[in-house]
Design an enzyme around this catalytic site. Structure first.
Site, PDB file in Angstrom:
ATOM      1  CE  LYS A 110      -4.353  -1.645   1.876  1.00  0.00           C
ATOM      2  NZ  LYS A 110      -5.298  -1.629   2.973  1.00  0.00           N
ATOM      3  CE  LYS A 190      -5.920  -8.739  -2.206  1.00  0.00           C
ATOM      4  NZ  LYS A 190      -6.001  -8.144  -0.871  1.00  0.00           N
ATOM      5  CE  LYS A 193     -13.396  -3.704  -1.777  1.00  0.00           C
ATOM      6  NZ  LYS A 193     -13.518  -3.407  -0.367  1.00  0.00           N
TER       7      LYS A 193
HETATM    8  P1  TYM Z   1     -10.869  -6.401   3.343  1.00  0.00           P
HETATM    9  O1  TYM Z   1     -11.901  -5.353   3.515  1.00  0.00           O
HETATM   10  O2  TYM Z   1      -9.741  -6.111   2.394  1.00  0.00           O
HETATM   11  O3  TYM Z   1     -11.523  -7.749   2.867  1.00  0.00           O
HETATM   12  C1  TYM Z   1     -12.588  -8.381   3.576  1.00  0.00           C
HETATM   13  C2  TYM Z   1     -12.388  -9.881   3.537  1.00  0.00           C
HETATM   14  O4  TYM Z   1     -12.326 -10.344   2.185  1.00  0.00           O
HETATM   15  C3  TYM Z   1     -11.145 -11.121   2.004  1.00  0.00           C
HETATM   16  N1  TYM Z   1     -10.640 -10.908   0.629  1.00  0.00           N
HETATM   17  C4  TYM Z   1     -10.352 -11.888  -0.224  1.00  0.00           C
HETATM   18  N2  TYM Z   1     -10.446 -13.229  -0.098  1.00  0.00           N
HETATM   19  C5  TYM Z   1     -10.090 -13.977  -1.171  1.00  0.00           C
HETATM   20  N3  TYM Z   1      -9.647 -13.439  -2.349  1.00  0.00           N
HETATM   21  C6  TYM Z   1      -9.550 -12.105  -2.515  1.00  0.00           C
HETATM   22  N4  TYM Z   1      -9.154 -11.593  -3.677  1.00  0.00           N
HETATM   23  C7  TYM Z   1      -9.912 -11.258  -1.419  1.00  0.00           C
HETATM   24  N5  TYM Z   1      -9.943  -9.910  -1.230  1.00  0.00           N
HETATM   25  C8  TYM Z   1     -10.385  -9.721   0.033  1.00  0.00           C
HETATM   26  C9  TYM Z   1     -10.158 -10.595   3.029  1.00  0.00           C
HETATM   27  O5  TYM Z   1      -9.160 -11.539   3.332  1.00  0.00           O
HETATM   28  C10 TYM Z   1     -11.066 -10.308   4.197  1.00  0.00           C
HETATM   29  O6  TYM Z   1     -11.285 -11.469   4.977  1.00  0.00           O
HETATM   30  N6  TYM Z   1      -8.071  -5.805   7.405  1.00  0.00           N
HETATM   31  C11 TYM Z   1      -9.293  -6.371   6.915  1.00  0.00           C
HETATM   32  C12 TYM Z   1     -10.528  -5.892   7.654  1.00  0.00           C
HETATM   33  C13 TYM Z   1     -10.457  -6.077   9.134  1.00  0.00           C
HETATM   34  C14 TYM Z   1     -10.543  -7.299   9.843  1.00  0.00           C
HETATM   35  C15 TYM Z   1     -10.466  -6.958  11.223  1.00  0.00           C
HETATM   36  C16 TYM Z   1     -10.675  -8.631   9.435  1.00  0.00           C
HETATM   37  C17 TYM Z   1     -10.334  -5.076  10.041  1.00  0.00           C
HETATM   38  N7  TYM Z   1     -10.342  -5.620  11.319  1.00  0.00           N
HETATM   39  C18 TYM Z   1     -10.491  -7.937  12.215  1.00  0.00           C
HETATM   40  C19 TYM Z   1     -10.705  -9.622  10.433  1.00  0.00           C
HETATM   41  C20 TYM Z   1     -10.618  -9.263  11.805  1.00  0.00           C
HETATM   42  C21 TYM Z   1      -9.440  -6.008   5.452  1.00  0.00           C
HETATM   43  O7  TYM Z   1      -8.926  -5.021   4.993  1.00  0.00           O
HETATM   44  O8  TYM Z   1     -10.280  -6.827   4.764  1.00  0.00           O
END
Ligand code: TYM
Length: 327
Positions: A110, A190, A193
Site C-alpha cells: 500500500k 489478487k 478493488k
Molecule cells: P478487506 O476489507 O480487504 O476484505 C474483507 C475480507 O475479504 C477477504 N478478501 C479476499 N479473499 C479472497 N480473495 C480475494 N481476492 C480477497 N480480497 C479480500 C479478506 O481476506 C477479508 O477477509 N483488514 C481487513 C478488515 C479487518 C478485519 C479486522 C478482518 C479489520 N479488522 C479484524 C478480520 C478481523 C481487510 O482489509 O479486509
C-alpha cells in the site's frame, strides 16, 4: 466459540470478499456466536471524503445483509460506533514492536502505491488486533491476505498476556475453499478493488457477470503439466459457485485433456448469475428500508459495546488505569 471478522467499507463488495470470507461468515452464524464489523476506522487510512465514507458504510451493510447475515443470528455493527476499539489499539501499540509491523507485506504494497504514507497505514494491524481481542474472539474467518495480520495479532496478545497476565485468547484463522481469488484480467495478482477490470461486484448485472467471466484470462504461459493461474482461478470460483458434481465433471475433463475453457466459463457464468442475482434482489429490497438497516446496526453496536466495555475495564485495571469518572 466466539467469532469475529471485519471488512473495510472501501467500495462495493466483490466476489473475492464473498468467496474468501463472507460465505464463511454466513455459514458460521448458524453454529457460533458471531460478531461482524464494518471497519470504518481502518477505511480512514485510504478514504478521505466524509460523505463517501458514510455512504460506503451503508452500502457495505446492505451487501452483507443481502449475502445472508441474519441480525437474529449475528451482530453486524460499524466500528466507529464502538470507540473502545481505538483505546485498546493504543494500549496494544505499546505491546507491538516496530520490527513486527515492518514485516507486513500489505503495508509495503500500500505504501508503494501512495505518495503520502499516513501512520495509520503502518499501525493498521494493531487496530485490527484490537478489533479481535476486544471481544476475546477465538476464530477469525478471513481470506489468505489477512493471515499475516492475524499472526501479529497473536503475537501482540501473547505479549500482553505475558506482561500483564492472561487476558486474551490467541485468535485462529478460518479459511474457505477459495482463500485467494485472483484478478480475472491478471491472475497473478489478487482480485482487488484497486485493480480495474479484475473483479465482479455483488451489484453487477447478469450481463456484466457473464462478460467478465468470458473475458477472464486463462492461459498465462504456464509450463505444460501445470495448471495455469487463470484456469486455477476459474476452478477456485467453480468450487464456490457450482455444485461438487460440476467441479468433478470439469476436473475430469481437465485431467483427460478434453477441457474447453469456453464450456467451463459458460457454466461458471450461469452458476454465478444464479447465486448473485438472488443476493442482488435481496439487496434491492433492503435498500427500500434504510431505517431497518440503521436499526440493525445500532442495536448490534449497543450489544457489542457492552462486551467491549467489559474487556476494556479489565485491561485498564491490569495496565494501571483508574476507572473512568462518571459524568
Ligand atoms: P478487506 O476489507 O480487504 O476484505 C474483507 C475480507 O475479504 C477477504 N478478501 C479476499 N479473499 C479472497 N480473495 C480475494 N481476492 C480477497 N480480497 C479480500 C479478506 O481476506 C477479508 O477477509 N483488514 C481487513 C478488515 C479487518 C478485519 C479486522 C478482518 C479489520 N479488522 C479484524 C478480520 C478481523 C481487510 O482489509 O479486509
Amino acid at each position: 466459540m466466539r467469532i469475529f471478522s471485519g471488512i473495510q467499507p472501501t467500495g462495493a463488495i466483490h466476489i473475492g470478499n464473498y468467496a474468501g470470507a463472507i460465505q464463511n461468515w454466513v455459514r458460521l452464524q448458524d453454529e457460533h456466536e458471531c460478531i461482524f464489523c464494518i471497519c470504518d476506522y481502518h477505511a480512514l487510512t485510504t478514504v478521505n471524503d466524509g460523505e463517501r465514507l458514510r455512504r460506503q458504510v451503508y452500502e457495505a451493510a446492505l451487501d452483507l445483509l443481502a449475502c445472508g447475515l441474519d441480525p437474529e443470528k449475528c451482530r453486524l455493527f460499524v466500528q466507529s460506533q464502538v470507540p473502545e476499539h481505538t483505546e485498546l489499539a493504543w494500549i496494544l501499540s505499546c505491546c507491538a514492536s516496530i520490527g513486527e509491523l515492518n514485516r507486513m507485506t500489505q503495508f509495503k504494497e500500500k505504501s508503494e502505491r501512495s505518495e503520502f504514507i499516513n501512520a495509520g497505514l503502518f499501525t493498521y494491524p494493531i487496530l485490527m488486533a484490537a478489533d479481535i481481542l476486544l471481544y476475546k474472539a477465538e476464530l477469525v474467518p478471513v481470506g489468505e491476505d489477512q493471515l499475516q495480520h492475524l499472526e501479529v495479532a497473536r503475537v501482540f496478545a501473547r505479549h500482553f498476556n505475558k506482561v500483564f497476565g492472561q487476558t486474551f485468547p490467541e485468535p485462529q484463522s478460518r479459511l474457505t475453499a477459495a482463500t485467494r481469488v485472483m484478478a480475472l484480467n491478471d491472475p497473478l495478482k489478487k482480485m482487488s478493488k484497486s485493480i480495474a477490470g479484475s473483479t465482479i461486484m455483488l451489484t453487477d448485472s447478469d450481463d456484466v457477470i457473464r462478460r467478465q467471466i468470458k473475458r477472464a484470462v486463462t492461459d498465462t504461459g504456464a509450463q505444460s503439466g501445470t495448471m495455469s493461474p487463470g484456469v486455477a482461478n476459474l476452478f477456485n470460483l467453480l468450487k464456490i459457485f457450482s455444485s461438487p458434481e460440476t467441479v468433478a465433471h470439469f476436473e475430469e475433463q481437465y485431467n483427460s485433456g478434453a477441457l474447453r475453457y469456453g464450456d467451463l466459463k459458460k457454466v461458471l457464468g450461469d452458476d454465478m448469475v444464479a447465486k448473485l442475482s438472488v443476493i442482488r434482489e435481496r439487496r434491492q429490497e433492503l435498500a427500500q428500508k434504510p431505517e431497518m438497516v440503521e436499526a440493525i446496526l445500532s442495536s448490534s453496536a449497543k450489544q457489542v459495546r457492552k462486551m467491549a466495555r467489559q474487556t476494556l475495564d479489565e485491561v485498564r485495571d491490569k495496565v494501571g488505569y483508574s476507572p473512568i469518572y462518571s459524568i
